[in-house]
Design a protein around this motif. Sequence first.
Motif, PDB file in Angstrom:
ATOM      1  N   ALA B 442       0.844  -1.187   0.000  1.00 14.19           N
ATOM      2  CA  ALA B 442       0.000   0.000   0.000  1.00 14.19           C
ATOM      3  C   ALA B 442       0.886   1.247   0.000  1.00 14.19           C
ATOM      4  CB  ALA B 442      -0.917  -0.013   1.221  1.00 14.19           C
ATOM      5  N   LEU B 443       1.996   1.148   0.721  1.00 15.72           N
ATOM      6  CA  LEU B 443       2.952   2.255   0.737  1.00 15.72           C
ATOM      7  C   LEU B 443       3.815   2.102  -0.510  1.00 15.72           C
ATOM      8  CD1 LEU B 443       3.912   4.508   2.717  1.00 15.72           C
ATOM      9  CD2 LEU B 443       5.610   2.886   3.518  1.00 15.72           C
ATOM     10  N   ALA B 444       3.472   2.822  -1.560  1.00 17.59           N
ATOM     11  CA  ALA B 444       4.084   2.556  -2.872  1.00 17.59           C
ATOM     12  C   ALA B 444       5.433   3.242  -2.993  1.00 17.59           C
ATOM     13  CB  ALA B 444       3.140   2.988  -3.983  1.00 17.59           C
ATOM     14  N   THR B 445       6.443   2.729  -2.315  1.00 15.05           N
ATOM     15  CA  THR B 445       7.736   3.410  -2.308  1.00 15.05           C
ATOM     16  C   THR B 445       8.733   2.821  -3.292  1.00 15.05           C
ATOM     17  OG1 THR B 445       8.295   1.979  -0.469  1.00 15.05           O
ATOM     18  CG2 THR B 445       7.696   4.233   0.060  1.00 15.05           C
ATOM     19  N   TYR B 446       8.387   1.687  -3.889  1.00 19.21           N
ATOM     20  CA  TYR B 446       9.388   0.995  -4.688  1.00 19.21           C
ATOM     21  C   TYR B 446       9.227   1.228  -6.191  1.00 19.21           C
ATOM     22  CZ  TYR B 446      10.641  -1.533  -0.426  1.00 19.21           C
ATOM     23  OH  TYR B 446      11.046  -1.874   0.827  1.00 19.21           O
ATOM     24  N   GLU B 447       8.489   2.265  -6.562  1.00 21.21           N
ATOM     25  CA  GLU B 447       8.234   2.526  -7.965  1.00 21.21           C
ATOM     26  C   GLU B 447       9.554   2.558  -8.766  1.00 21.21           C
ATOM     27  OE1 GLU B 447       6.069   2.587 -11.055  1.00 21.21           O
ATOM     28  OE2 GLU B 447       5.157   2.367  -9.079  1.00 21.21           O
ATOM     29  N   ARG B 448      10.573   3.173  -8.177  1.00 25.39           N
ATOM     30  CA  ARG B 448      11.819   3.345  -8.943  1.00 25.39           C
ATOM     31  C   ARG B 448      12.609   2.047  -9.102  1.00 25.39           C
ATOM     32  NH1 ARG B 448      15.207   6.685  -4.320  1.00 25.39           N
ATOM     33  NH2 ARG B 448      13.478   6.377  -2.900  1.00 25.39           N
ATOM     34  N   TYR B 449      12.227   1.017  -8.352  1.00 21.01           N
ATOM     35  CA  TYR B 449      12.960  -0.250  -8.477  1.00 21.01           C
ATOM     36  C   TYR B 449      12.167  -1.307  -9.240  1.00 21.01           C
ATOM     37  CZ  TYR B 449      15.207   1.942  -4.473  1.00 21.01           C
ATOM     38  OH  TYR B 449      15.811   2.815  -3.630  1.00 21.01           O
ATOM     39  N   ARG B 450      11.083  -0.913  -9.859  1.00 19.57           N
ATOM     40  CA  ARG B 450      10.141  -1.921 -10.374  1.00 19.57           C
ATOM     41  C   ARG B 450      10.826  -2.954 -11.276  1.00 19.57           C
ATOM     42  NH1 ARG B 450       5.528  -1.618 -12.721  1.00 19.57           N
ATOM     43  NH2 ARG B 450       4.554   0.015 -11.467  1.00 19.57           N
ATOM     44  N   LYS B 451      10.347  -4.201 -11.163  1.00 18.03           N
ATOM     45  CA  LYS B 451      10.947  -5.310 -11.914  1.00 18.03           C
ATOM     46  C   LYS B 451      10.229  -5.539 -13.237  1.00 18.03           C
ATOM     47  CE  LYS B 451      11.278  -8.642  -8.592  1.00 18.03           C
ATOM     48  NZ  LYS B 451      11.827  -9.747  -7.775  1.00 18.03           N
ATOM     49  N   LEU B 452       8.916  -5.284 -13.220  1.00 18.56           N
ATOM     50  CA  LEU B 452       8.142  -5.418 -14.450  1.00 18.56           C
ATOM     51  C   LEU B 452       7.603  -4.043 -14.820  1.00 18.56           C
ATOM     52  CD1 LEU B 452       5.948  -8.650 -14.040  1.00 18.56           C
ATOM     53  CD2 LEU B 452       8.152  -8.397 -15.159  1.00 18.56           C
ATOM     54  N   GLN B 453       7.668  -3.737 -16.097  1.00 20.45           N
ATOM     55  CA  GLN B 453       7.259  -2.418 -16.568  1.00 20.45           C
ATOM     56  C   GLN B 453       6.270  -2.611 -17.708  1.00 20.45           C
ATOM     57  OE1 GLN B 453       9.124   0.738 -15.671  1.00 20.45           O
ATOM     58  NE2 GLN B 453       7.153   1.487 -16.433  1.00 20.45           N
ATOM     59  N   GLN B 454       5.181  -1.832 -17.670  1.00 18.26           N
ATOM     60  CA  GLN B 454       4.217  -1.901 -18.771  1.00 18.26           C
ATOM     61  C   GLN B 454       4.624  -0.875 -19.822  1.00 18.26           C
ATOM     62  OE1 GLN B 454       0.214  -1.289 -17.490  1.00 18.26           O
ATOM     63  NE2 GLN B 454      -0.640  -2.650 -19.028  1.00 18.26           N
ATOM     64  N   GLY B 455       4.876  -1.357 -21.031  1.00 14.96           N
ATOM     65  CA  GLY B 455       5.330  -0.443 -22.083  1.00 14.96           C
ATOM     66  C   GLY B 455       4.171   0.278 -22.737  1.00 14.96           C
ATOM     67  N   PRO B 456       4.473   1.196 -23.671  1.00 17.70           N
ATOM     68  CA  PRO B 456       3.418   1.930 -24.382  1.00 17.70           C
ATOM     69  C   PRO B 456       2.503   0.976 -25.164  1.00 17.70           C
ATOM     70  CG  PRO B 456       5.619   2.762 -24.958  1.00 17.70           C
ATOM     71  CD  PRO B 456       5.820   1.555 -24.117  1.00 17.70           C
ATOM     72  N   ASP B 457       3.027  -0.204 -25.518  1.00 20.54           N
ATOM     73  CA  ASP B 457       2.213  -1.190 -26.227  1.00 20.54           C
ATOM     74  C   ASP B 457       1.289  -1.962 -25.286  1.00 20.54           C
ATOM     75  OD1 ASP B 457       4.150  -2.524 -24.847  1.00 20.54           O
ATOM     76  OD2 ASP B 457       4.972  -3.612 -26.569  1.00 20.54           O
ATOM     77  N   GLY B 458       1.336  -1.622 -23.988  1.00 22.24           N
ATOM     78  CA  GLY B 458       0.463  -2.288 -23.029  1.00 22.24           C
ATOM     79  C   GLY B 458       1.028  -3.605 -22.526  1.00 22.24           C
ATOM     80  N   LEU B 459       2.173  -4.040 -23.064  1.00 23.70           N
ATOM     81  CA  LEU B 459       2.748  -5.317 -22.642  1.00 23.70           C
ATOM     82  C   LEU B 459       3.677  -5.135 -21.437  1.00 23.70           C
ATOM     83  CD1 LEU B 459       3.622  -6.946 -26.095  1.00 23.70           C
ATOM     84  CD2 LEU B 459       1.503  -7.095 -24.757  1.00 23.70           C
ATOM     85  N   TRP B 460       3.700  -6.186 -20.596  1.00 28.42           N
ATOM     86  CA  TRP B 460       4.585  -6.168 -19.422  1.00 28.42           C
ATOM     87  C   TRP B 460       5.897  -6.821 -19.786  1.00 28.42           C
ATOM     88  CZ3 TRP B 460       3.206  -4.077 -14.656  1.00 28.42           C
ATOM     89  CH2 TRP B 460       1.854  -3.699 -14.517  1.00 28.42           C
ATOM     90  N   ARG B 461       7.000  -6.186 -19.405  1.00 26.62           N
ATOM     91  CA  ARG B 461       8.303  -6.790 -19.650  1.00 26.62           C
ATOM     92  C   ARG B 461       9.240  -6.560 -18.475  1.00 26.62           C
ATOM     93  NH1 ARG B 461       7.142  -3.530 -23.895  1.00 26.62           N
ATOM     94  NH2 ARG B 461       7.586  -5.036 -25.530  1.00 26.62           N
ATOM     95  N   LEU B 462      10.287  -7.395 -18.412  1.00 25.13           N
ATOM     96  CA  LEU B 462      11.302  -7.251 -17.368  1.00 25.13           C
ATOM     97  C   LEU B 462      12.052  -5.949 -17.571  1.00 25.13           C
ATOM     98  CD1 LEU B 462      13.282 -10.584 -16.807  1.00 25.13           C
ATOM     99  CD2 LEU B 462      11.458  -9.614 -15.419  1.00 25.13           C
TER     100      LEU B 462
END
Lengths: 240, 808
Positions: B442-462
Motif C-alpha cells: 500500500a505504501l508505494a515506495t518501490y516505484e523506482r525499483y520496479r521489476k516489471l514495466q508496462q510499455g506503451p504497447d500495453g505489454l509487461w516486460r522485465l
Amino acid sequence: MTLDPHLVPLQLGGETLMLDGRGAVWWPERSTLIVADLHLAKAEAFAAQGRFLPPYDSRATLARLVELINAHRPDHVVSLGDGFHRRDGYDRLDAADRQQLDALGLVTRWTWLSGNHDPDAPNGHGASAPELQLGRLHLRHLPTPHPGQAEIAGHLHPKAALRVRGRRLARPCFVTDGQRLLLPALGTFTGGLDVWAPAIAGLFAGPFDVLLCGRDGRLRQLPGSRLEGARRVKVRQGGT
Amino acid sequence: MSDPSPLLPPAFAQWFAQRGWQLRRHQAEVLAAAEAGASALVIAPTGGGKTLAGFLPTLVRLHQRPREGLHTLYISPLKALATDIARNLEAPVGEMGLDVRIETRTGDTPQNRRQRQRQRPPHILLTTPESLALLLAYPDAAAFFAGLQRVVLDELHALVPNKRGQLLGLGIARLRRLAPGLQVVGLSATVAEPERLLAWLSTPEQPARLIQGDDGAEPSIEVLIAGGHMPWSGHFGVYAADDLYARIKRQRLTLIFTNTRSQAEIIFQALWRLNEDALPIGLHHGSLEIGQRRKVEAAMAAGRLKAVVCTSSLDLGIDWGDVDLVVQVGAPKGASRLLQRIGRANHRLDEPSKALLVPGNRFEVLECMAAIEAIAAHALDGEVQHERCLDVLAQHLVGTACAGPFDADDLYAEVSTAGGYQGLSRQDFDDVLAFVATGGYALATYERYRKLQQGPDGLWRLTDGRLARQWRMNVGVIQDAPMLKVRLGRRVVGEVEEMFAATLTPGDTFVFSGRVLTFEAIRETDMFCRLADSGAEPKVPNYGGTRLPLSTHLAARVRGWLAHPERWPQLPAPVREWLACQVDRSELPNDDELLVECFPRNGRWFVVVYAFAGWNAHQTLGMLLTRRLERRGAGPLGFVGTDHALAVWSLRPVDDVASLFSVDILGDDLEEWMAESSLLKRTFRQVATIAGLIERRQPGQEKTGRQMTVSSDLIYDVLRKHEPQHVLLRATRADAAVGLLDIRRLADLLVGVQGKIRVRHLARVSPLAVPVMVNIGRENVAGSALDDLLDEAVDDLVAEAMGPRLAA
C-alpha cells in the motif's frame, strides 16, 4: 527511582546506567539515551536489488525510538553507528518516515557516531562523530579488543539462545562483563550474532552476563554458562 | 482378439506378439483418444503397462509419419524416473527399428547437452516440472515448443495435490498456448477422486477422457501378531523383529516400509541384531548420503539383497528388483499410501501382491484392520489439495516475463484455465502481478525499483535482463529444510535437518545409518560426530521429518471398529481384551458422539478426548484447550496427542467439560495462537521463498548468508502488523489451512459434535486412555508464551540458588 519494569540498573566503569529491555541504555545522570544499529532504510536497500521487502521497517524502528524517547524524555540521544543501512539512507526514507525522524531531531539533541554502513551522519541532523567520551565511558561503534577504559559499543547485534522445555528461544540481548557493554541492534530488519560466536565471546577474557530482551520489553538476566552453546565452546576449548 | 486395435500398425502388432503380449484395453483406448486428438487420464495399477500406454501413440505416429523436432514431452516427479523410462523405451524403439531420438533433461544434465537439446531437440524429451519451467522461460521457448504434439505426465496423482503440481499446471497452460491442439495424457495410480485429476487435465475447449485400466488381482494382506504379544504404545514394531526376520528369510526380496527415518533406523538395527545368517539387509532413507542410496538401489536391482528397510524414499518411482513381500511397520495412516506401497511388490497383474502389516500398538492394530477393509472395498483417501497458490503464480509470472513481454489480460485468461488455478479471481491475479512488479505494498515506495514495466504497447516486460538470472537461481517449489552434513571424522555419512541438530547437546547419542553416533559439535554446515561406545543406548532415537497424518477416511473406519463389537472376533486377543475392559470401566466411542473421559491421577486432573482427528489437529486442539483452561483458572500443565486421542491435564479439576469444546474456541483463541505460532512463520518462509521475496539458500552460500538476508520471521512480523492483507500473507494463511494446521478438520469435528459430547467422570485412568497417557513426558508442551518460558528458565535458576525456601 521509579519502578519501571523495563529497566535494570548496571554499573559500568563506575557509572550507573539503566538497561532498557526495549533495547536501549538510559543514563539518567546525563539524561542520555543510547541506541545501536538502527539500520534505517534497510528494506529500501534490498528493493534496489530486486527483493521487495515490506517497506515498513523504518517505520517500526522509529516507533520503537519514539516509545523510548517518550518514556525517558532524554536531552541527548546517541546512535552508536549504523543508524542507516546505507550512506544515502536518509534520502531513501519514505517522506512520512523522514518527517518522523526530523521531528525527533527537534525534541532532543542527537549525536550520530559513525558506523561501517554509514560513515557520515545524515545532513543537518545533529552532530556526527567517530566516537564519544561521556563521563568515564567511551562510546563507539566497533568494540576495541583491549579498551583502556570502560566502553559501550554496537555493531555486533548480539543475540542469545537458550533451551526451555525442549523449545529453543533466541532473543536480542545485552552482553557485559562490567567493563564493556554491547548493545542489541534496535533496527527492525537486523539479524543477530550468537553471543558464542568468536567475534563476541572472544572479546571477553572472563565470564560475562547476558540480558535477554523479552518480547514484553523486560529483561531476563542469565550468566553466559546457562545459555545454549556454552558447552559447545567449552568442548572446543578443551579439545585444542 | 487377434486384431485388438486397427490403430496398431503391423510392425507394432508383431512386436507385441513376439513378446507374447497383447495390446491391453486401456492401451487401445489411449491410441483411440490420440487419434481423436483428445487428452486423457489413464488410471491403472502398477504393472498395468501404463507407461507404454502413454508413449504408444507417439511411437506409432513417428513410425507412420517420421519428422524432426520435439514431438512429445514426458514429465515425472523424479529425475531418476525420467532416466529409467528413457532406458525402458529403448527396447521397443530398438527392436522395431524406429527412428526416434529420446533424451532426458534434468538438473543433472550437462550444460553442453542442454544447449544442444535446444538447438536440435529430440523427438521425445523426458524431464521434470522444474526443468519445464526453466525451458519455458527461455526467449526462444515459443519456437522450441511450437511443434509439440503430446505431453505425458507420469505419477500425476503424486504431483497434483502439492505445489509442484501447481507449477506444472501453469507450465501446461503455457504449452497449450504455444502449441495449440496439444494432447495431454496423465498417468495415475488408483485414486479416491479421479474426477479431480480429470478436471485438472481438462480445459473448457478440450475435456480429457477418463481411461480406467483393469484392476489387478486383489492384494493379500495380513496383520502380524508377533507371539500373541502387543505393546501399549510406540510405533516401532521392534517387538515383532523376530517374526519379521523369520519371514524375510523365506522370501526372495522383502521391502520393509516405515513411516519415519528414525523408525527405519530402529527396525534396521533390530533386524541386524538378529541377523545370525548375515542376510544382506539394506537401509534406504532420505537422510542417507546419495551415493549410499544409489548403492542400495543397484544391489536391489541386481538381486543381491534379501531385504531393504526404507521410508517414503521408495514410495514412488523405479522398481528396483523383484520384490515379493512388502511389509508396513507402524500404522498405515492412509489406505491410498498403503496400496501404493503394496504395489511395489510383484508386478504381474494376475498374481496378488503380498503384504504384511506390523502394528506398533493396540490402536495401530485397529488402524491396520481398517486399512485392509478399506482396500478390499476399493475405498481410498481423499486428499487435501493445494489450489490457486499465489506464491507459485508469482514465480510463474516472472518466468513468463523472462521469455518475453506479455499481455496481462491474455495471461490471466491462460492462467485461469490452468490445472489447479481454475476459478482464480482477477483480483488475486492483479495483486500477484503488482507484487512481482513493485512488491504490491500500500505504501508505494518501490516505484523506482520496479521489476516489471508496462510499455506503451500495453505489454509487461522485465526491466533488467539480470533479473532473469536471479529468477533461474530460485526456480522451483521444493522446499528443502536446511541440512547439515553428518561427519564421522572426515567422512560424510549423510545429512540431517538443521532443526534436528539444534535439539542436540554435545554428548547426546542418536541412531544414524544403522549406528549409534555421539554428537560433538556443529561447525558451519557440518555436524561432527563419533561412533558411540559399544552398547550405548541412543538418547535421541527420534529424528527426521514430517509426521504422516492419519487420513480422515481411515480414522472414521477405526471408530467403526470400536463402535461395532460384533466385528471384534476378527481382532487379536490382546486387543479384544483391551476393548472389553474399556466397556467394563467406561465406554467406547461411538459413531456420532465425542467421548471425553475425566479422571484424577497422581494429583493431576486429566481430560482425555477421543477425537480421531489425527496428530496435527490434536496438537492444535491441545493448544486451544490449554488456553481455555488457563482462563478458567484450572491451571493446565500440559497436553499430549496421538493420532487417535488427546490428553490434557491440569492442577485443578475441570467443571462443565462439555462447554470446553464449544465452536467459538476456533475464534479469537485460534487467531491469536496462529499468529504466534511458529508453524505460520515457517509457512511464510516457504511462501516468501517461492514468491521470490527472499533468496533460496544455495549450497556454500551459508557463510555470507547472515549479512545478505533478513530473517523471514522479522519480515513476517512487520508485514502482519502493517499490511495484514498483503498477498503473501493471504497465501501463507491459505497454505497453513491446507497443509499444517488441519484447521478445517478440527472445525468439522467441533461443529459435528455440538450437543453430542459424552463426558464420563471416572475414578481412574481407563484402558482406552493408556496408549495416549504413556506418551506423557515424551512431549510436554504447555501453551505458555515465550516470555513465560524465559521466566521459567530464570525461576529454575533462582530455585537452584535459593534452595527449598523459594520452592515452597
